[in-house]
Design a protein around this motif. Structure first.
Motif, mmCIF file in Angstrom:
data_model
loop_
_atom_site.group_PDB
_atom_site.id
_atom_site.type_symbol
_atom_site.label_atom_id
_atom_site.label_comp_id
_atom_site.label_asym_id
_atom_site.label_seq_id
_atom_site.Cartn_x
_atom_site.Cartn_y
_atom_site.Cartn_z
ATOM 1 N N GLY A 58 70.954 11.078 123.417
ATOM 2 C CA GLY A 58 72.170 10.576 124.046
ATOM 3 C C GLY A 58 73.421 11.184 123.445
ATOM 4 O O GLY A 58 73.502 12.397 123.224
ATOM 5 N N ASP A 59 74.392 10.325 123.130
ATOM 6 C CA ASP A 59 75.671 10.790 122.572
ATOM 7 C C ASP A 59 75.981 10.147 121.227
ATOM 8 O O ASP A 59 77.094 10.253 120.735
ATOM 9 C CB ASP A 59 76.815 10.472 123.553
ATOM 10 N N THR A 60 75.004 9.455 120.646
ATOM 11 C CA THR A 60 75.249 8.760 119.391
ATOM 12 C C THR A 60 74.395 9.349 118.278
ATOM 13 O O THR A 60 73.510 10.176 118.510
ATOM 14 C CB THR A 60 74.930 7.262 119.532
ATOM 15 N N GLY A 61 74.657 8.899 117.046
ATOM 16 C CA GLY A 61 73.858 9.351 115.916
ATOM 17 C C GLY A 61 73.931 10.845 115.713
ATOM 18 O O GLY A 61 75.009 11.444 115.667
ATOM 19 N N LEU A 62 72.773 11.463 115.590
ATOM 20 C CA LEU A 62 72.701 12.898 115.349
ATOM 21 C C LEU A 62 73.381 13.687 116.459
ATOM 22 O O LEU A 62 74.037 14.704 116.215
ATOM 23 C CB LEU A 62 71.241 13.329 115.196
ATOM 24 N N ALA A 63 73.237 13.220 117.703
ATOM 25 C CA ALA A 63 73.891 13.902 118.822
ATOM 26 C C ALA A 63 75.411 13.906 118.643
ATOM 27 O O ALA A 63 76.083 14.897 118.964
ATOM 28 C CB ALA A 63 73.517 13.240 120.140
ATOM 29 N N ALA A 64 75.965 12.815 118.118
ATOM 30 C CA ALA A 64 77.407 12.742 117.873
ATOM 31 C C ALA A 64 77.833 13.733 116.794
ATOM 32 O O ALA A 64 78.911 14.340 116.877
ATOM 33 C CB ALA A 64 77.804 11.325 117.480
ATOM 34 N N LEU A 65 76.998 13.909 115.775
ATOM 35 C CA LEU A 65 77.295 14.877 114.719
ATOM 36 C C LEU A 65 77.318 16.293 115.291
ATOM 37 O O LEU A 65 78.196 17.099 114.962
ATOM 38 C CB LEU A 65 76.256 14.762 113.605
ATOM 39 N N LEU A 66 76.350 16.585 116.159
ATOM 40 C CA LEU A 66 76.324 17.892 116.816
ATOM 41 C C LEU A 66 77.545 18.069 117.714
ATOM 42 O O LEU A 66 78.183 19.130 117.724
ATOM 43 C CB LEU A 66 75.042 18.043 117.638
ATOM 44 N N LYS A 67 77.864 17.030 118.477
ATOM 45 C CA LYS A 67 78.983 17.100 119.417
ATOM 46 C C LYS A 67 80.308 17.324 118.699
ATOM 47 O O LYS A 67 81.223 17.968 119.239
ATOM 48 C CB LYS A 67 79.037 15.816 120.241
ATOM 49 N N ALA A 68 80.399 16.815 117.475
ATOM 50 C CA ALA A 68 81.621 16.990 116.687
ATOM 51 C C ALA A 68 81.766 18.406 116.148
ATOM 52 O O ALA A 68 82.792 18.737 115.530
ATOM 53 C CB ALA A 68 81.646 15.983 115.535
ATOM 54 N N GLY A 69 80.766 19.236 116.356
ATOM 55 C CA GLY A 69 80.841 20.632 115.921
ATOM 56 C C GLY A 69 80.618 20.835 114.437
ATOM 57 O O GLY A 69 81.020 21.858 113.885
ATOM 58 N N ARG A 70 79.938 19.900 113.795
ATOM 59 C CA ARG A 70 79.762 19.983 112.342
ATOM 60 C C ARG A 70 78.484 20.713 111.934
ATOM 61 O O ARG A 70 78.302 21.013 110.756
ATOM 62 C CB ARG A 70 79.725 18.575 111.746
ATOM 63 N N VAL A 71 77.590 20.975 112.890
ATOM 64 C CA VAL A 71 76.270 21.527 112.542
ATOM 65 C C VAL A 71 76.175 22.987 112.975
ATOM 66 O O VAL A 71 76.340 23.310 114.148
ATOM 67 C CB VAL A 71 75.146 20.713 113.204
ATOM 68 N N ARG A 72 75.896 23.846 112.019
ATOM 69 C CA ARG A 72 75.720 25.269 112.301
ATOM 70 C C ARG A 72 74.293 25.581 112.718
ATOM 71 O O ARG A 72 74.058 26.405 113.605
ATOM 72 C CB ARG A 72 76.075 26.089 111.054
ATOM 73 N N LYS A 73 73.333 24.889 112.089
ATOM 74 C CA LYS A 73 71.921 25.173 112.340
ATOM 75 C C LYS A 73 71.129 23.879 112.274
ATOM 76 O O LYS A 73 71.430 23.010 111.449
ATOM 77 C CB LYS A 73 71.383 26.154 111.294
ATOM 78 N N LYS A 95 76.290 28.005 120.420
ATOM 79 C CA LYS A 95 77.121 27.378 119.399
ATOM 80 C C LYS A 95 76.314 26.724 118.278
ATOM 81 O O LYS A 95 76.900 26.161 117.352
ATOM 82 C CB LYS A 95 78.029 26.337 120.051
ATOM 83 N N ILE A 96 74.994 26.768 118.383
ATOM 84 C CA ILE A 96 74.161 26.202 117.323
ATOM 85 C C ILE A 96 72.896 27.037 117.203
ATOM 86 O O ILE A 96 72.374 27.546 118.197
ATOM 87 C CB ILE A 96 73.819 24.722 117.606
ATOM 88 N N GLU A 97 72.432 27.202 115.970
ATOM 89 C CA GLU A 97 71.206 27.950 115.700
ATOM 90 C C GLU A 97 70.041 26.971 115.586
ATOM 91 O O GLU A 97 70.187 25.889 115.008
ATOM 92 C CB GLU A 97 71.362 28.748 114.405
ATOM 93 N N LEU A 98 68.901 27.353 116.130
ATOM 94 C CA LEU A 98 67.711 26.504 116.083
ATOM 95 C C LEU A 98 66.581 27.205 115.352
ATOM 96 O O LEU A 98 66.293 28.376 115.616
ATOM 97 C CB LEU A 98 67.238 26.169 117.505
ATOM 98 N N GLU A 99 65.964 26.492 114.418
ATOM 99 C CA GLU A 99 64.701 26.934 113.827
ATOM 100 C C GLU A 99 63.653 25.914 114.252
ATOM 101 O O GLU A 99 63.661 24.767 113.794
ATOM 102 C CB GLU A 99 64.780 27.006 112.311
ATOM 103 N N LEU A 100 62.778 26.323 115.138
ATOM 104 C CA LEU A 100 61.755 25.435 115.681
ATOM 105 C C LEU A 100 60.526 25.474 114.777
ATOM 106 O O LEU A 100 59.970 26.539 114.520
ATOM 107 C CB LEU A 100 61.392 25.870 117.099
#
Length: 233
Positions: A58-73, A95-100
Protein backbone atom coordinates in the motif's frame (compact mmCIF):
# COMPACT_ATOMS: atom_id res chain seq x y z
CA UNK A 1 22.96 -0.10 35.51
CA UNK A 2 22.11 -1.45 32.07
CA UNK A 3 18.94 0.15 30.75
CA UNK A 4 18.27 -0.10 27.01
CA UNK A 5 14.78 1.41 27.15
CA UNK A 6 14.66 4.42 24.82
CA UNK A 7 12.48 7.39 25.72
CA UNK A 8 10.99 7.61 22.23
CA UNK A 9 11.20 6.28 18.69
CA UNK A 10 12.97 9.48 17.65
CA UNK A 11 15.66 9.02 20.30
CA UNK A 12 16.24 5.42 19.28
CA UNK A 13 16.65 6.29 15.58
CA UNK A 14 18.71 9.44 16.02
CA UNK A 15 22.06 7.90 15.07
CA UNK A 16 21.12 6.34 11.71
CA UNK A 17 23.32 7.81 8.99
CA UNK A 18 22.79 8.48 5.29
CA UNK A 19 23.82 5.46 3.22
CA UNK A 20 23.16 2.98 6.02
CA UNK A 21 22.10 -0.61 5.39
CA UNK A 22 18.87 -1.12 7.34
CA UNK A 23 17.50 -4.60 8.00
CA UNK A 24 13.75 -4.39 8.61
CA UNK A 25 11.90 -7.35 10.10
CA UNK A 26 8.53 -8.56 8.90
CA UNK A 27 6.93 -11.01 6.53
CA UNK A 28 4.27 -9.25 4.53
CA UNK A 29 2.52 -7.28 7.26
CA UNK A 30 3.33 -9.73 10.10
CA UNK A 31 5.97 -8.42 12.46
CA UNK A 32 6.57 -5.15 10.60
CA UNK A 33 7.99 -2.51 12.99
CA UNK A 34 5.69 0.17 11.60
CA UNK A 35 6.40 2.78 14.26
CA UNK A 36 10.14 2.52 13.63
CA UNK A 37 9.68 2.82 9.87
CA UNK A 38 7.47 5.88 10.31
CA UNK A 39 10.10 7.30 12.64
CA UNK A 40 12.81 6.67 10.06
CA UNK A 41 10.81 8.68 7.52
CA UNK A 42 10.71 11.56 10.01
CA UNK A 43 14.37 11.10 10.96
CA UNK A 44 15.45 11.87 7.40
CA UNK A 45 18.30 9.46 6.64
CA UNK A 46 18.60 8.93 2.87
CA UNK A 47 20.41 6.77 0.28
CA UNK A 48 19.51 3.76 2.39
CA UNK A 49 19.89 0.12 1.46
CA UNK A 50 16.87 -1.67 2.91
CA UNK A 51 16.66 -5.43 3.46
CA UNK A 52 13.18 -6.90 3.92
CA UNK A 53 11.25 -9.89 2.70
CA UNK A 54 8.93 -7.60 0.72
CA UNK A 55 9.09 -4.17 -0.93
CA UNK A 56 6.18 -2.55 0.88
CA UNK A 57 2.40 -2.78 0.96
CA UNK A 58 0.00 0.00 0.00
CA UNK A 59 1.21 3.48 0.96
CA UNK A 60 2.22 2.92 4.58
CA UNK A 61 5.21 1.48 6.41
CA UNK A 62 8.02 0.43 4.11
CA UNK A 63 6.10 1.73 1.09
CA UNK A 64 6.00 5.18 2.72
CA UNK A 65 9.77 5.07 3.24
CA UNK A 66 10.24 4.25 -0.44
CA UNK A 67 7.75 6.93 -1.48
CA UNK A 68 9.69 9.51 0.53
CA UNK A 69 12.70 8.84 -1.70
CA UNK A 70 14.94 7.66 1.13
CA UNK A 71 15.85 4.23 -0.28
CA UNK A 72 18.53 3.81 -2.92
CA UNK A 73 18.47 0.01 -3.03
CA UNK A 74 16.23 -2.74 -1.72
CA UNK A 75 17.24 -6.36 -1.16
CA UNK A 76 14.22 -8.63 -0.92
CA UNK A 77 12.64 -11.86 -2.10
CA UNK A 78 9.11 -10.77 -3.01
CA UNK A 79 9.00 -7.22 -4.38
CA UNK A 80 5.77 -7.24 -6.40
CA UNK A 81 2.23 -7.98 -5.32
CA UNK A 82 -1.22 -6.46 -5.81
CA UNK A 83 -0.58 -3.43 -3.59
CA UNK A 84 3.13 -2.83 -4.25
CA UNK A 85 2.46 0.12 -6.54
CA UNK A 86 5.00 2.39 -4.83
CA UNK A 87 7.93 0.06 -5.43
CA UNK A 88 6.64 -0.82 -8.90
CA UNK A 89 6.55 2.83 -9.96
CA UNK A 90 10.00 3.59 -8.57
CA UNK A 91 11.57 0.52 -10.13
CA UNK A 92 10.05 1.08 -13.56
CA UNK A 93 11.27 4.68 -13.55
CA UNK A 94 14.80 3.65 -12.53
CA UNK A 95 14.65 5.43 -9.18
CA UNK A 96 15.43 2.39 -7.03
CA UNK A 97 17.83 -0.54 -7.36
CA UNK A 98 16.60 -4.08 -6.68
CA UNK A 99 18.59 -7.12 -5.61
CA UNK A 100 16.23 -10.07 -5.86
CA UNK A 101 17.15 -12.91 -3.49
CA UNK A 102 15.27 -16.22 -3.04
CA UNK A 103 13.63 -16.24 0.37
CA UNK A 104 15.69 -19.09 1.86
CA UNK A 105 18.89 -17.52 0.56
CA UNK A 106 17.88 -14.18 2.07
CA UNK A 107 17.34 -15.71 5.51
CA UNK A 108 20.58 -17.68 5.34
CA UNK A 109 22.65 -14.73 4.12
CA UNK A 110 21.43 -12.70 7.08
CA UNK A 111 22.00 -15.60 9.48
CA UNK A 112 25.51 -16.08 8.08
CA UNK A 113 26.35 -12.48 8.89
CA UNK A 114 25.35 -12.98 12.51
CA UNK A 115 27.20 -16.30 12.74
CA UNK A 116 30.44 -14.89 11.36
CA UNK A 117 30.39 -16.99 8.19
CA UNK A 118 32.36 -15.41 5.36
CA UNK A 119 30.41 -17.05 2.51
CA UNK A 120 28.57 -20.27 1.70
CA UNK A 121 27.50 -22.34 -1.29
CA UNK A 122 23.78 -22.81 -1.99
CA UNK A 123 22.04 -24.67 -4.85
CA UNK A 124 19.14 -22.23 -5.16
CA UNK A 125 19.38 -20.08 -8.25
CA UNK A 126 22.00 -22.11 -10.06
CA UNK A 127 21.61 -21.85 -13.82
CA UNK A 128 19.32 -18.80 -13.59
CA UNK A 129 19.79 -15.04 -13.75
CA UNK A 130 19.66 -14.98 -9.95
CA UNK A 131 23.12 -16.56 -9.88
CA UNK A 132 24.56 -13.62 -11.78
CA UNK A 133 28.31 -13.86 -12.27
CA UNK A 134 29.01 -15.40 -8.89
CA UNK A 135 31.31 -18.37 -8.49
CA UNK A 136 29.75 -21.80 -8.87
CA UNK A 137 31.07 -25.15 -7.69
CA UNK A 138 30.13 -28.78 -8.03
CA UNK A 139 29.89 -30.57 -4.67
CA UNK A 140 29.00 -34.26 -4.55
CA UNK A 141 27.64 -34.08 -8.07
CA UNK A 142 25.39 -31.08 -7.45
CA UNK A 143 25.94 -27.48 -8.58
CA UNK A 144 26.06 -24.65 -6.06
CA UNK A 145 26.30 -20.86 -6.16
CA UNK A 146 28.52 -18.81 -3.84
CA UNK A 147 26.49 -16.51 -1.58
CA UNK A 148 27.75 -13.74 0.69
CA UNK A 149 26.39 -12.57 4.06
CA UNK A 150 24.17 -9.51 4.42
CA UNK A 151 25.42 -7.29 7.23
CA UNK A 152 23.34 -4.42 8.60
CA UNK A 153 24.33 -1.11 10.11
CA UNK A 154 21.03 -1.21 11.98
CA UNK A 155 18.14 -3.64 12.37
CA UNK A 156 14.59 -2.47 13.05
CA UNK A 157 12.50 -5.29 14.47
CA UNK A 158 9.26 -5.90 16.33
CA UNK A 159 8.87 -8.09 19.42
CA UNK A 160 6.06 -8.72 21.88
CA UNK A 161 7.82 -8.24 25.23
CA UNK A 162 11.23 -7.13 26.39
CA UNK A 163 13.11 -6.04 29.49
CA UNK A 164 15.60 -3.27 30.19
CA UNK A 165 18.50 -5.54 29.29
CA UNK A 166 17.06 -5.98 25.80
CA UNK A 167 15.94 -9.61 26.06
CA UNK A 168 13.10 -10.16 23.58
CA UNK A 169 10.10 -12.47 23.30
CA UNK A 170 8.16 -12.61 20.01
CA UNK A 171 4.54 -13.37 19.18
CA UNK A 172 4.07 -16.36 16.86
CA UNK A 173 4.73 -15.59 13.16
CA UNK A 174 5.76 -12.02 14.00
CA UNK A 175 9.11 -13.52 14.95
CA UNK A 176 10.12 -14.25 11.30
CA UNK A 177 13.34 -12.41 10.36
CA UNK A 178 13.74 -10.55 13.67
CA UNK A 179 16.18 -12.87 15.47
CA UNK A 180 18.64 -13.28 12.58
CA UNK A 181 18.51 -9.57 11.73
CA UNK A 182 19.33 -8.66 15.32
CA UNK A 183 22.43 -10.86 15.16
CA UNK A 184 23.52 -9.52 11.76
CA UNK A 185 23.52 -5.80 12.61
CA UNK A 186 25.85 -3.42 14.37
CA UNK A 187 22.86 -1.91 16.17
CA UNK A 188 19.40 -3.35 16.83
CA UNK A 189 16.35 -1.32 17.75
CA UNK A 190 13.24 -3.22 18.80
CA UNK A 191 9.69 -2.21 19.59
CA UNK A 192 7.72 -4.09 22.22
CA UNK A 193 4.20 -3.82 23.59
CA UNK A 194 5.15 -4.73 27.15
CA UNK A 195 8.20 -4.01 29.28
CA UNK A 196 8.82 -6.88 31.68
CA UNK A 197 10.48 -6.52 35.05
CA UNK A 198 14.03 -7.78 34.95
CA UNK A 199 14.11 -11.48 35.76
CA UNK A 200 10.44 -12.16 35.02
CA UNK A 201 10.89 -13.35 31.42
CA UNK A 202 11.20 -17.12 31.27
CA UNK A 203 14.70 -17.73 29.84
CA UNK A 204 13.27 -20.60 27.79
CA UNK A 205 11.03 -18.13 25.91
CA UNK A 206 13.70 -15.52 25.19
CA UNK A 207 14.50 -15.83 21.49
CA UNK A 208 16.78 -12.80 21.13
CA UNK A 209 19.13 -12.27 24.09
CA UNK A 210 19.86 -8.70 25.11
CA UNK A 211 23.46 -8.93 23.92
CA UNK A 212 22.13 -8.46 20.37
CA UNK A 213 19.79 -5.56 21.23
CA UNK A 214 20.82 -1.97 21.79
CA UNK A 215 17.57 -0.09 22.30
CA UNK A 216 13.98 -1.05 23.12
CA UNK A 217 10.97 1.21 22.57
CA UNK A 218 7.57 0.50 24.07
CA UNK A 219 4.64 1.14 21.74
CA UNK A 220 0.90 0.98 22.30
CA UNK A 221 -1.25 -1.67 20.71
CA UNK A 222 -3.35 -0.59 17.76
CA UNK A 223 -7.00 0.09 18.62
CA UNK A 224 -9.62 -1.58 16.44
CA UNK A 225 -12.77 0.04 15.07
CA UNK A 226 -14.78 -2.00 17.56
CA UNK A 227 -13.03 -0.17 20.38
CA UNK A 228 -10.89 -3.07 21.53
CA UNK A 229 -7.26 -3.73 20.81
CA UNK A 230 -5.72 -5.48 17.88
CA UNK A 231 -3.13 -8.01 18.97
CA UNK A 232 -0.50 -6.88 16.47
CA UNK A 233 1.02 -9.71 14.45
Amino acid sequence: MINKIARSVADALAGIQDGATVLIGGFGTAGIPGELIDGLVEQGAKDLTVVNNNAGNGDTGLAALLKAGRVRKIICSFPRQADSQVFDGLYRSGKIELELVPQGNLAERIRAAGAGIGAFFCPTGYGTQLAGNRETREIDGKQYVLEYPIHGDVALIKAERGDRWGNLVYRKAARNFGPVMAMASKKTIATVHDIAELGTLDPETVVTPGIFVHQVVRIERVATQAGGFKKAA
